[in-house]
Scaffold this active site. Structure first.
Site, mmCIF file in Angstrom:
data_model
loop_
_atom_site.group_PDB
_atom_site.id
_atom_site.type_symbol
_atom_site.label_atom_id
_atom_site.label_comp_id
_atom_site.label_asym_id
_atom_site.label_seq_id
_atom_site.Cartn_x
_atom_site.Cartn_y
_atom_site.Cartn_z
ATOM 1 N N THR A 1 0.819 -1.202 -0.143
ATOM 2 C CA THR A 1 -0.100 0.029 0.013
ATOM 3 C C THR A 1 0.730 1.354 -0.094
ATOM 4 O O THR A 1 2.034 1.287 0.384
ATOM 5 C CB THR A 1 -1.010 -0.063 1.196
ATOM 6 O OG1 THR A 1 -1.701 1.186 1.380
ATOM 7 C CG2 THR A 1 -0.120 0.041 2.570
ATOM 8 N N ASP A 2 0.266 2.230 -0.363
ATOM 9 C CA ASP A 2 0.758 3.626 -0.519
ATOM 10 C C ASP A 2 1.024 4.207 1.151
ATOM 11 O O ASP A 2 1.799 4.983 1.249
ATOM 12 C CB ASP A 2 0.011 4.626 -1.327
ATOM 13 C CG ASP A 2 -1.382 4.922 -0.632
ATOM 14 O OD1 ASP A 2 -1.551 5.754 0.264
ATOM 15 O OD2 ASP A 2 -2.248 4.134 -0.884
ATOM 16 N N TYR B 1 -2.136 0.717 10.188
ATOM 17 C CA TYR B 1 -2.282 -0.468 8.890
ATOM 18 C C TYR B 1 -0.785 -0.215 8.188
ATOM 19 O O TYR B 1 -0.379 -1.162 7.690
ATOM 20 C CB TYR B 1 -3.439 0.190 8.175
ATOM 21 C CG TYR B 1 -3.447 -0.180 6.838
ATOM 22 C CD1 TYR B 1 -3.822 -1.695 6.360
ATOM 23 C CD2 TYR B 1 -3.208 0.591 5.620
ATOM 24 C CE1 TYR B 1 -3.931 -2.071 5.237
ATOM 25 C CE2 TYR B 1 -3.042 0.213 4.376
ATOM 26 C CZ TYR B 1 -3.513 -1.197 4.200
ATOM 27 O OH TYR B 1 -3.697 -1.853 2.770
#
Length: 296
Positions: free
Chosen positions: A101-102, A125
């Protein structure tokens, strides 16, 4: 071409559903309990039963805000599970595509992030996803880590569906305007991931490591909301007026990077892949989303 399938870990998420839709008989998508990231034995068994040419890990804990309240569960699914999957792949000589993910970045860079830029996640996260990247890399040399961002589709929960749902009950919505990223249409992403998963199974492939994959074009969330409603209007769906607000005025449990733009140069150079503009996917998904929201 090798006739063995690509095994997808995950079945209910946007990317997994898109892989099943795009891949057809070329993919086998397994969710719990058949391939449970919290059960290493089930992962090994899934590999043995399906004998895949490669594996795509599209599973994990993806609820960004909830991860702040459930960090241990996020770690089990985003770190421990990928580590076990990578180990099972190593033992069987199967290459792995692991989705990230970014959110591994802090969002402070003034340009799009390249795969080799420094990471500095600002939420639970993001930290668990970064630790998952490290776990995969430690256990398995033959891996791709593919960072993605701002995924939307007709499958599952996403920003586009949220905006349409809000517009069905109100005339005005407030959306943050200082978060910038590259929206990514899940079916287009799935087709690219499948091509990458098949390519890495070819003899002689050695360009392992980190790649970025996102839709062409960038926008901020408020502008994206306006484009969503413009597309909805063209298809006879709900619309709302959008008011721009800063992230500071819309606090959430998890911090998100203000800059989520991903540089896809390496992906294009190695795999010849450029995803289409995200607006094309928006118009493709819109009729189905409008129908589903109207019937909800």
């Amino acid at each position: 071409m090798d006739a063995r399938p690509v095994l997808v870990i995950g079945r209910t998420g946007q990317v997994a559903q898109a892989l099943a839709h795009v891949g057809g008989a070329r993919v086998v998508c397994l969710g719990r309990p058949d391939a449970d990231l919290k059960n290493p034995a089930s992962l090994a068994q899934a590999l043995d039963q399906n004998m895949p040419v490669s594996v795509i890990n599209a599973g994990g804990f993806t609820l960004v805000d909830r991860a702040e309240a459930e960090p241990d569960e996020a770690r089990r699914l985003n770190v421990d599970g990928p580590r076990a999957l990578a180990l099972a792949c190593r033992e069987r000589g199967v290459p792995l595509v692991h989705l990230s993910t970014d959110c591994v970045f802090d969002g402070d860079l003034p340009r799009a992030y390249r795969p080799d830029d420094a990471t500095n996640p600002i939420c639970t996260y993001g930290r668990t996803k970064l630790d998952g990247e490290h776990a995969v890399a430690q256990e398995l040399g033959e891996h791709l880590i593919v960072r993605v961002s701002w995924i939307f589709s007709r499958f599952g929960h996403n920003f586009v569906r949220t905006m349409l749902s809000l517009a069905s009950t109100r005339e005005d919505v407030s959306v943050v305007s200082d978060q910038v990223g590259c929206p990514t249409y899940a079916p287009g992403l799935a087709a690219a991931l499948l091509a990458m998963a098949q390519r890495i199974a070819e003899p002689g492939f050695d360009a392992w490591g980190i790649y970025h994959l996102a839709g062409q074009g960038e926008t901020d969330r408020a502008s994206l909301a306006r484009d969503i409603f413009a597309s909805s209007a063209r298809h006879g769906g709900p619309v709302a007026r959008v008011s721009d607000v800063p992230t500071s005025a819309y606090p959430t449990p998890a911090k998100r990077p203000l800059n989520a733009r991903l540089d896809m140069t390496r992906t294009a150079d190695v795999f010849g892949i450029d995803l289409p503009p995200w607006q094309e996917g928006l118009d493709e998904a819109m009729p189905v989303l409008i129908r589903e929201i109207a019937n909800a």
